[in-house]
Design a protein around this motif. Structure first.
Motif, short mmCIF file in Angstrom:
data_model
loop_
_atom_site.label_atom_id
_atom_site.label_comp_id
_atom_site.label_asym_id
_atom_site.label_seq_id
_atom_site.Cartn_x
_atom_site.Cartn_y
_atom_site.Cartn_z
N HIS A 147 0.81 -1.22 0.00
CA HIS A 147 0.00 0.00 0.00
C HIS A 147 0.85 1.27 0.00
O HIS A 147 0.31 2.37 -0.04
CB HIS A 147 -0.92 0.02 1.23
CG HIS A 147 -2.06 -0.94 1.13
ND1 HIS A 147 -2.05 -2.17 1.74
CD2 HIS A 147 -3.25 -0.87 0.48
CE1 HIS A 147 -3.17 -2.81 1.48
NE2 HIS A 147 -3.92 -2.05 0.72
N CYS A 148 2.16 1.11 0.06
CA CYS A 148 3.04 2.26 0.19
C CYS A 148 3.09 3.07 -1.10
O CYS A 148 3.39 2.53 -2.17
CB CYS A 148 4.45 1.79 0.57
SG CYS A 148 5.65 3.13 0.70
N ARG A 149 2.80 4.35 -0.97
CA ARG A 149 2.95 5.27 -2.10
C ARG A 149 4.37 5.81 -2.07
O ARG A 149 4.73 6.61 -1.21
CB ARG A 149 1.94 6.42 -2.01
CG ARG A 149 0.49 6.00 -2.15
CD ARG A 149 -0.38 7.20 -2.49
NE ARG A 149 -0.37 8.22 -1.44
CZ ARG A 149 -1.35 8.38 -0.55
NH1 ARG A 149 -2.41 7.60 -0.59
NH2 ARG A 149 -1.27 9.34 0.36
N GLN A 150 5.19 5.38 -2.98
CA GLN A 150 6.57 5.83 -3.02
C GLN A 150 7.12 5.67 -4.43
O GLN A 150 6.71 4.79 -5.18
CB GLN A 150 7.43 5.05 -2.02
CG GLN A 150 7.29 3.54 -2.07
CD GLN A 150 8.14 2.85 -3.13
OE1 GLN A 150 9.22 3.31 -3.43
NE2 GLN A 150 7.64 1.77 -3.70
N ASP A 151 8.01 6.56 -4.79
CA ASP A 151 8.63 6.47 -6.10
C ASP A 151 9.97 7.20 -6.03
O ASP A 151 10.44 7.57 -4.97
CB ASP A 151 7.72 7.08 -7.19
CG ASP A 151 7.34 8.53 -6.89
OD1 ASP A 151 7.95 9.13 -5.96
OD2 ASP A 151 6.44 9.06 -7.55
N LYS A 166 10.31 2.92 1.40
CA LYS A 166 9.43 1.80 1.72
C LYS A 166 9.94 1.02 2.92
O LYS A 166 9.18 0.70 3.85
CB LYS A 166 9.29 0.88 0.51
CG LYS A 166 8.28 -0.25 0.70
CD LYS A 166 8.11 -1.02 -0.60
CE LYS A 166 7.03 -2.08 -0.49
NZ LYS A 166 6.85 -2.80 -1.77
N HIS A 214 2.27 8.83 2.71
CA HIS A 214 2.50 7.64 1.89
C HIS A 214 1.35 6.64 1.93
O HIS A 214 1.54 5.46 1.60
CB HIS A 214 3.82 7.00 2.29
CG HIS A 214 5.00 7.86 1.94
ND1 HIS A 214 5.58 7.87 0.70
CD2 HIS A 214 5.64 8.81 2.67
CE1 HIS A 214 6.55 8.76 0.68
NE2 HIS A 214 6.62 9.34 1.86
N GLY A 215 0.17 7.10 2.30
CA GLY A 215 -1.02 6.30 2.08
C GLY A 215 -1.52 5.46 3.22
O GLY A 215 -2.35 4.57 3.02
#
Length: 632
Positions: free
Chosen positions: A243-247, A255, A310-311
């Motif tokens: 579910h982690c929003r990361q880029d 993460k 991050h969600g």
């Protein structure tokens, strides 16, 4: 280099005997050689050599059963490794985004895979270790020394029959409220200090062990299905990490950092510990050894912000509810930290019988800073709760009423000196960072009323906010030095000043900040390019001088660079800091650059929080600090 080819059983046994001598003299491994396991209740550490040297059951802040991390093997550990001194770890990793640790050992006679993990969601306290034969046959050595109560108690040990499986035995140890059961096909034998034994694992063979804690007045829990428990653990962590929003370039580090923050969160209470350890030294051989197994409001507030970004809205709300329970009551009883369940009584004492990590004394449990007045804490909480409102979190009659009381507490103590973010053990002073966070508390209250429709004395709070702002610019900024100072009227600087633009007191590129950054670079940057918190030689903290760079401070500097267009400087420093992680992505509190080793409690939530902030700045992720950076 000498190479031995072991073609005889007798020579192999000679090497095994030498290995036993080495094991008997072993000390705690380098901090970076440890891996964290978690069941969202506690966090044992497993060394690269296969020894569980730190374990508190059933909670992060419970008395330890294994204390070799801050002593020797005689203070408790569980070693499981090949019996040959030439055995080598050729790979060690977590399974994907989990805390299931896999270690591949290679010996002259074969290879084995050791899988260490804790079951999640079974409502029990267990540590499971699985050995899988990959090639040939490998003799494994097991040593189990159980020492409850921070190694003050020698338990009564015996073998009993497993009621669920009459053919199987259980190794039981019991002392006071604690009972520990070890299950497995090759139980170690008693010796003078504990239990140990050897067994062989061949290719294709699997050997499982389960160590379970339970209250001594209860029945022994039934054995877990290890395959099912492993599947469940992998599934839980993979689902949570998914579910982690990361880029961006640092997405993997972000993460893993968020996973660490989750691993340090108690699943029932929502309390987030600063670290799962106590007394890992900030300065090797020195007295700066503290117990971090508690929930700092400051750390938890920053965790809330990172989770929201991050969600992880559910986890953020869980923390808010923990906060409300912990601080409920008279605001005059507000503490900077609490126990995992919100406990308030955390007296500090020294454990003189433990020699400390690499002879760093004293070993402490509890934390005397719990009684300090740290004026920044309410600001940290109020800023985080404002972030929650911006993300759509709804206030109720209790949560907002409590925040109004907190603002009343800040007003009541607006003239009081404090001990600062770094928990100084010297004299209370007017710390510039603390005064700014008081400003931020009122600023957040004003926004709650004017932007979110809450009820409150916004006009009065605005008066107090502006009064503080004028005071800070007058008393906390030295025009001759062109820099904010650590304390009013003091000449020292402090890395905590990098937080000022993060909470919107002024812009990142404000001339006051740029001058402050230049002075920080001049006075606090080490030869290794890392930022110290402050100069301990000043005596301001009431302790002997000496510590290594606090990693969070350097991550704050990355954020400052990134927000002011110094992309190249930000990238160089960020790459260096991320490179200090061990191969599992874990960071300690500090890093000793010359010695190339980690220092301080581990893994450290504050370091991972600051990493996430820095990466977000590098990736241009919008945060509350950007939304309010005008300092209105």
């Amino acid at each position: 280099m000498l190479v031995f080819r072991l073609n005889s059983v007798s020579f192999a046994r000679t090497l095994r005997d030498l290995n036993q001598l080495w094991l008997s003299e072993a000390m705690a491994a380098p901090i970076e050689d440890y891996a964290l396991l978690s069941d969202l209740q506690t966090g044992p550490l497993v060394s690269r050599n296969g020894s569980v040297d730190w374990l508190c059951f059933p909670r992060f802040d419970s008395p330890s059963l294994f204390s070799a991390l801050v002593g020797t093997e005689e203070h408790g550990r569980w070693l499981l490794a090949p019996s040959y001194p030439g055995a080598a770890v050729v790979d060690r990793h977590y399974v994907d985004s989990t805390f299931v640790l896999q270690t591949t050992w290679e010996t002259v006679s074969g290879r084995v895979l050791v899988t260490d993990f804790m079951p999640v969601g079974f409502g029990r306290s267990s540590l499971l270790r699985r050995i899988t034969g990959l090639d040939g046959t490998v003799e494994m050595h097991q040593q189990l020394i159980i020492r409850p109560g921070y190694a003050t108690v020698l338990p009564w040990a015996s073998r009993v029959r497993d009621h669920a499986d009459p053919e199987a035995a259980i190794l039981m140890a019991m002392a006071g409220p604690d009972a520990i059961a070890l299950r497995g096909p090759h139980l170690p034998q008693a010796y003078a200090h504990g239990h140990e034994g050897n067994f062989a694992v061949s290719k294709g063979e699997t050997v499982d062990f389960e160590l379970t804690w339970f209250p001594s007045h209860s029945e022994v829990p039934t054995a877990l299905d290890v395959d099912h428990a492993l599947d469940q653990a992998v599934s839980y962590w993979a689902r949570w990490g998914g579910h982690c929003r990361q880029d961006g370039a640092y997405g993997d580090a972000v993460k893993r950092s968020l996973l660490v923050l989750r691993a340090l969160t108690h699943y029932e209470t929502g309390g987030i510990v600063a670290a799962p350890t106590t007394s890992l030294p900030e300065d090797f051989g020195g007295p700066r050894n503290w117990d971090y197994r508690y929930c700092w409001l400051r750390d938890a507030a920053l965790t809330l912000e990172s989770m929201l970004t991050h969600g992880y809205e559910t986890e953020a709300l869980q923390w808010r509810n923990w906060l409300l329970r912990a601080i409920a009551g008279d605001p005059e009883g507000l503490q900077i930290m609490y126990g995992v369940g919100g406990e308030r009584d955390l007296p500090e004492r020294e454990l003189g019988h433990l020699p400390g990590y690499r002879n760093s004394k004293p070993v402490r449990i509890g934390n005397a800073a719990v009684a300090q007045f740290q004026a920044d804490v309410v600001g940290e909480v109020m800023v985080a709760l404002e972030r929650l409102r911006l993300a759509g979190g709804k206030e109720d009659h209790f949560s907002w009423a409590l925040q109004r009381l907190l603002l009343g507490f800040v007003e009541k103590h607006i003239e009081d000196r404090d001990f600062g973010l770094w928990e100084m053990r010297g004299n209370a002073q007017y710390f510039t960072h603390s005064r700014v966070m008081m400003w931020a508390a009122f600023d957040s209250g004003i926004r709650a009323v004017r932007d979110h429709g809450m009820s409150g004395a916004a006009g009065h709070w605005e008066h107090l906010r502006e009064r503080l702002r004028d005071e800070i610019l007058r008393e906390g900024f030295d025009s001759g030095l062109n820099s904010f100072t650590q304390t009013y009227g003091g000449g020292q600087t402090d890395a905590a000043l990098l937080v000022l633009p993060q909470v919107g007191f002024l812009a990142y590129d404000d001339e006051h900040m740029l001058g402050t950054v230049a002075r920080l670079e001049k006075e606090l940057l080490t030869d290794g390019g890392l930022l110290l918190r402050y100069r301990t030689e000043s005596g301001v903290d009431g302790l002997d001088p000496g510590e290594h760079p606090f990693l969070a401070c350097s991550f704050w500097l990355v954020e400052q660079y990134a927000r002011t267009g110094r992309k190249a400087d930000a990238t160089i420093l960020m790459d260096k800091l991320v490179g200090f992680s061990n191969e599992l992505g874990l960071l300690s509190e500090e890093y000793a650059v010359k010695e190339q080793r980690m220092a301080g409690n581990f893994p450290q939530a504050f370091s991972h929080l600051a990493l996430v902030r820095a990466a977000d700045a590098m990736h241009r992720v919008d945060r509350l600090s950007l939304a309010v950076h005008t300092g209105a």
